[in-house]
Enzyme design. Sequence first.
Site, PDB file in Angstrom:
ATOM      1  N   LYS A  70       0.816  -1.214   0.000  1.00 35.75           N
ATOM      2  CA  LYS A  70       0.000   0.000   0.000  1.00 35.75           C
ATOM      3  C   LYS A  70       0.857   1.275   0.000  1.00 35.75           C
ATOM      4  O   LYS A  70       0.491   2.258  -0.676  1.00 35.75           O
ATOM      5  CB  LYS A  70      -0.965  -0.013   1.178  1.00 35.75           C
ATOM      6  CG  LYS A  70      -2.090  -1.045   1.028  1.00 35.75           C
ATOM      7  CD  LYS A  70      -3.145  -0.882   2.064  1.00 35.75           C
ATOM      8  CE  LYS A  70      -4.154  -2.024   2.082  1.00 35.75           C
ATOM      9  NZ  LYS A  70      -4.646  -2.467   0.798  1.00 35.75           N
ATOM     10  N   THR A  92     -10.268  -1.476  -4.253  1.00 37.89           N
ATOM     11  CA  THR A  92     -10.668  -1.882  -2.905  1.00 37.89           C
ATOM     12  C   THR A  92     -10.740  -0.655  -2.002  1.00 37.89           C
ATOM     13  O   THR A  92     -10.289   0.436  -2.350  1.00 37.89           O
ATOM     14  CB  THR A  92      -9.691  -2.921  -2.352  1.00 37.89           C
ATOM     15  OG1 THR A  92      -8.356  -2.449  -2.533  1.00 37.89           O
ATOM     16  CG2 THR A  92      -9.831  -4.246  -3.095  1.00 37.89           C
ATOM     17  N   THR A  95      -7.582   1.671  -1.146  1.00 32.10           N
ATOM     18  CA  THR A  95      -7.050   2.359  -2.323  1.00 32.10           C
ATOM     19  C   THR A  95      -7.971   3.497  -2.742  1.00 32.10           C
ATOM     20  O   THR A  95      -7.496   4.584  -3.115  1.00 32.10           O
ATOM     21  CB  THR A  95      -6.870   1.365  -3.483  1.00 32.10           C
ATOM     22  OG1 THR A  95      -6.097   0.255  -3.040  1.00 32.10           O
ATOM     23  CG2 THR A  95      -6.192   2.027  -4.653  1.00 32.10           C
ATOM     24  N   ASP A 124     -11.770  -8.413  -4.239  1.00 34.77           N
ATOM     25  CA  ASP A 124     -11.226  -8.937  -5.493  1.00 34.77           C
ATOM     26  C   ASP A 124     -12.319  -9.598  -6.327  1.00 34.77           C
ATOM     27  O   ASP A 124     -12.319  -9.504  -7.564  1.00 34.77           O
ATOM     28  CB  ASP A 124     -10.113  -9.948  -5.200  1.00 34.77           C
ATOM     29  CG  ASP A 124      -8.919  -9.299  -4.519  1.00 34.77           C
ATOM     30  OD1 ASP A 124      -8.729  -8.091  -4.718  1.00 34.77           O
ATOM     31  OD2 ASP A 124      -8.191  -9.997  -3.792  1.00 34.77           O
TER      32      ASP A 124
END
Length: 322
Positions: A70, A92, A95, A124
């Site tokens: 990240k 997601t 993010t 996902d």
Amino acid sequence: MSNYHASFAQQLDNKPRRGPAQRRTSTYAQRLSLAEHVGTATDEVTAPFTSTFAPNEMRQLALVAHNHMKPAMKQFIETYSEILKKFRITGTQTTMKMCKSMWGEDDPAIHYGLTCTSGPLGGDAQIAALMCMEDLGGIIFFVDPLSAHPHQADIDSLLRLANCGNVIVCSNPASASSMMHTLRSALLKGERARGIIPSFFETLESPAVEKYKHAQAVALANMIKGNPPSGVPIAAPQAAVVPKPTEEKTAMEEGRRAALSKCEDHVDEAPVKQGWKKAAQELSDSAVDRALMGQSMIFSADLQALLLSELDNEDSDRKELA
């Protein structure tokens, strides 16, 4: 120098190199020169520009990163915001929060796509669903190759479907940075961009999909015709083997004769033997069956007592009927 350029230069710093001298591919000066070239290229690609396509004219671009990746994703977004903002960004939860915190949520020029849940909770899988719904053109997924993931099945599914759909996938910062040059070039070329980044405009597929669909069509046609899909003849189900009545009767007679023979061997007196044979012959089939069913093999006095008991029962039944 951008943050991304500084990070790359740090990676190319003068660190101890292992291995024999002939395996060293570059000197410190050469690595420093490479870092400067990367910085120059990065500055060029991140300069402001106007896209010939609006974000809603293209499919979504997904940004995903594992926990240890990240920080690299945040640095990537900061560096290439000028390009990323030209797309509908999906990703997601973490993010998407990064993007909104840097770009704001009130800018009408920025179009956000779907905000998915965290990866282990199905994020996902949600991105994979966007692909199946033909609304995903590319995936930038910073994968952590050194950690175990509880949702590994979802990760594998996402990447497999991306390969099935022939969608652009960048799984590390180096490939993602190279892709930024391609995306910027495509957005500046107008209609010619459809040939540079086609998955953002059309539904594609892996060359293997055509073979799979052909095999499925052949299998379906064979099933409709009643033929086996694999070409192997289907064996007819075998009916249960039922003993013929004659065989069953023969087996019963043999059992009766064996039982009588055992009794005769243990009865010495001729009158008793003759009476015993006559009485046993008068037994009904059911009485003999019940006598023979008690054990697989009953000898001498035990069999004699059992047959006499059955004979008494038969006599009692006859007297009651009379």
